[in-house]
Scaffold this motif. Sequence first.
Motif, short mmCIF file in Angstrom:
data_model
loop_
_atom_site.label_atom_id
_atom_site.label_comp_id
_atom_site.label_asym_id
_atom_site.label_seq_id
_atom_site.Cartn_x
_atom_site.Cartn_y
_atom_site.Cartn_z
N UNK A 1 76.79 16.74 23.68
CA UNK A 1 75.73 15.91 24.21
C UNK A 1 74.57 16.76 24.71
N UNK A 2 73.39 16.17 24.71
CA UNK A 2 72.21 16.90 25.13
C UNK A 2 71.52 16.27 26.33
N UNK A 3 72.12 15.26 26.91
CA UNK A 3 71.53 14.59 28.06
C UNK A 3 71.82 15.41 29.31
N UNK A 4 70.81 15.70 30.13
CA UNK A 4 71.08 16.44 31.37
C UNK A 4 71.89 15.61 32.35
N UNK A 5 72.63 16.27 33.19
CA UNK A 5 73.48 15.59 34.16
C UNK A 5 72.64 14.86 35.19
#
Length: 113
Positions: A87-91
């Motif tokens: 995944x590439x979504x930031x936390x």
Amino acid sequence: MSKQEREFRSVNRVLGQQPRLGPFPADQILPWSAIALIMYIAVKGFGQLSWLATGIAIAWGWATWWTVSANKDFFGKFIGTPRVTKGYQPFASLTGTPTTRKTKKKRHLRRRR
């Protein structure tokens, strides 16, 4: 021999078809028997209802099972979900507290002439 004589001709038209018991598919017999037994015990045994109510409940159970499972028309529509591996979504915290995260800064290299 001509080409028509060499072609395959089926002698028995039921070859390759699903087994049937009259108009009903053979793979439905066992589930329908279980449905009839369960409905008989529930409606006639525990509910003390009439044979008409028992028959309607059994017919409803059979129709529901046939609709859901016949020829995999219903169950075949469910496709397994793929496994997500990257995944590439930031936390983002669900509690609302901001989080600090160190990120690498990209350095732009200039060519020297």
